[in-house]
Scaffold this motif. Structure first.
Motif, PDB file in Angstrom:
ATOM      1  N   ILE A 181       0.843  -1.206   0.000  1.00  0.00           N
ATOM      2  CA  ILE A 181       0.000   0.000   0.000  1.00  0.00           C
ATOM      3  C   ILE A 181       0.875   1.252   0.000  1.00  0.00           C
ATOM      4  O   ILE A 181       0.589   2.226  -0.704  1.00  0.00           O
ATOM      5  N   PHE A 182       1.951   1.226   0.773  1.00  0.00           N
ATOM      6  CA  PHE A 182       2.837   2.385   0.843  1.00  0.00           C
ATOM      7  C   PHE A 182       3.516   2.645  -0.503  1.00  0.00           C
ATOM      8  O   PHE A 182       3.624   3.802  -0.947  1.00  0.00           O
ATOM      9  N   LEU A 183       3.981   1.594  -1.178  1.00  0.00           N
ATOM     10  CA  LEU A 183       4.614   1.762  -2.485  1.00  0.00           C
ATOM     11  C   LEU A 183       3.624   2.311  -3.513  1.00  0.00           C
ATOM     12  O   LEU A 183       3.976   3.170  -4.330  1.00  0.00           O
ATOM     13  N   TYR A 184       2.398   1.803  -3.464  1.00  0.00           N
ATOM     14  CA  TYR A 184       1.383   2.317  -4.386  1.00  0.00           C
ATOM     15  C   TYR A 184       1.093   3.788  -4.108  1.00  0.00           C
ATOM     16  O   TYR A 184       0.972   4.599  -5.034  1.00  0.00           O
ATOM     17  N   TRP A 185       0.996   4.141  -2.836  1.00  0.00           N
ATOM     18  CA  TRP A 185       0.735   5.543  -2.475  1.00  0.00           C
ATOM     19  C   TRP A 185       1.893   6.444  -2.899  1.00  0.00           C
ATOM     20  O   TRP A 185       1.687   7.568  -3.349  1.00  0.00           O
ATOM     21  N   ASN A 189       0.190   8.578  -9.384  1.00  0.00           N
ATOM     22  CA  ASN A 189       0.244   9.901  -9.989  1.00  0.00           C
ATOM     23  C   ASN A 189      -0.737  10.877  -9.349  1.00  0.00           C
ATOM     24  O   ASN A 189      -0.588  12.096  -9.487  1.00  0.00           O
ATOM     25  N   ARG A 190      -1.747  10.377  -8.656  1.00  0.00           N
ATOM     26  CA  ARG A 190      -2.705  11.258  -7.988  1.00  0.00           C
ATOM     27  C   ARG A 190      -2.198  11.686  -6.618  1.00  0.00           C
ATOM     28  O   ARG A 190      -2.185  12.861  -6.279  1.00  0.00           O
ATOM     29  N   SER A 191      -1.816  10.704  -5.826  1.00  0.00           N
ATOM     30  CA  SER A 191      -1.351  11.030  -4.472  1.00  0.00           C
ATOM     31  C   SER A 191       0.064  11.615  -4.470  1.00  0.00           C
ATOM     32  O   SER A 191       0.371  12.502  -3.669  1.00  0.00           O
ATOM     33  N   ARG A 192       0.948  11.108  -5.368  1.00  0.00           N
ATOM     34  CA  ARG A 192       2.338  11.565  -5.451  1.00  0.00           C
ATOM     35  C   ARG A 192       2.953  11.617  -4.054  1.00  0.00           C
ATOM     36  O   ARG A 192       3.443  12.643  -3.571  1.00  0.00           O
ATOM     37  N   GLY A 193       2.899  10.443  -3.403  1.00  0.00           N
ATOM     38  CA  GLY A 193       3.392  10.366  -2.034  1.00  0.00           C
ATOM     39  C   GLY A 193       4.872  10.658  -1.899  1.00  0.00           C
ATOM     40  O   GLY A 193       5.312  11.204  -0.886  1.00  0.00           O
ATOM     41  N   ALA A 194       5.668  10.290  -2.912  1.00  0.00           N
ATOM     42  CA  ALA A 194       7.105  10.554  -2.841  1.00  0.00           C
ATOM     43  C   ALA A 194       7.379  12.052  -2.788  1.00  0.00           C
ATOM     44  O   ALA A 194       8.235  12.517  -2.026  1.00  0.00           O
TER      45      ALA A 194
END
Length: 284
Positions: A181-185, A189-194
């Motif tokens: 889940i963390f890698l997907y987040w 492209n929407r959340s752009r967690g990185a």
């Protein structure tokens, strides 16, 4: 009139898009029925569902409907709605089985495939900009570099943390699921967690450390200049003292002038002429 015509065109385009995406259209109808029949105002909830879930389903359905295999099954007479649902179920089952049998492989696939593709796109965009094919895209390039460079740094640290995965699984049984889940987040492209990690965590930390490092460099260079100035002053003082002692002891002599050299040579020559006959008499 212009506003009404624009809204009519937008409505028609949306209807055409929903016709090409039957699963998205069916889910949209379900949300509309809930909004119209519910006694409560469900608009905030339905809008959230549209933005976070149906938009992703629509994107996936659009990509799937363009594949050769999907079109081949549609030509055979299979309805696109049922075909997409069947493919989604098959894909979900495959991912579930992979998670049970080889969760490490699944985490690596999720963490590498799409980010590698987007990183290559960012490189292509940068090369195209350097060649002048893309204009006014500096901000886009900076954002993409920030996103994917931060992502790969985070992914690398997760690989280091996996060294203790056995202990983590004992302490936290859902560690692998949390990692997926963390890698997907982080890469979505929407959340752009990185990017969020960089802006909220890494950037303040880096700015603080860089400022401290710069202050240390400035202070060390200042101290070095002060030490160098002190050495020069000590050397000058030492040279002055040495010169003073030489003058006092009379050891300091100036270079003779040409006149003094001539006089000295004249005296030496005259003395030699006086001593030469005496030497000859003694030898005889």
């Amino acid at each position: 009139m212009v506003t009404s015509e624009g809204s009519d065109k937008a409505g028609k385009n949306q209807e055409l898009a929903l016709q090409r995406l039957p699963t998205t259209a069916a889910l949209e109808k379900v949300l509309q029925v809930l909004e119209s029949n519910s006694p409560l105002n469900l608009t905030p909830i339905t809008n959230f569902v549209r933005q976070e879930f149906i938009s992703r389903i629509s994107f996936f359905e659009n990509k799937t409907s363009k594949t050769w295999l999907f079109r081949s099954f549609v030509k055979l007479g299979i309805p696109p709605l049922y075909l997409f649902i069947a493919l989604s179920i098959i894909l979900g089952t495959m991912i579930g089985n992979m998670y049970k049998r080889s969760v490490y492989l699944l985490c690596n696939l999720v963490g590498v495939v799409y980010p590698a593709y987007k990183s290559i796109q960012a490189i292509d965009l940068l090369s195209a900009t350097s060649e002048g094919e893309v204009s006014n895209s500096s901000i886009v390039i900076i954002n993409e570099q920030k996103q994917w460079l931060t992502y790969w740094a985070v992914y690398g640290w997760l690989q280091v943390v996996d060294y203790w995965s056995t202990w983590l699984l004992e302490m936290f049984p859902g560690y692998n699921l949390f990692k997926l889940i963390f890698l997907y987040w982080a890469q979505n492209n929407r959340s752009r967690g990185a990017t969020l990690i960089f802006e909220k965590i890494l950037k303040p930390l880096l700015q603080k450390n860089i400022q401290n490092y710069n202050n240390k460099i400035v202070s060390s260079s200042t101290n070095q200049k002060q030490r160098q100035t002190l050495r020069q002053r000590q050397q000058q003082q030492y040279n002055g003292n040495e010169l003073y002692h030489q003058q006092q002891s009379g050891s300091l002599t100036s270079e003779p002038t040409p006149e003094e050299i001539w006089r000295r040579d004249t005296v030496v020559t005259s003395r030699e002429s006086e001593i030469k006959p005496y030497r000859l008499n003694n030898n005889v």
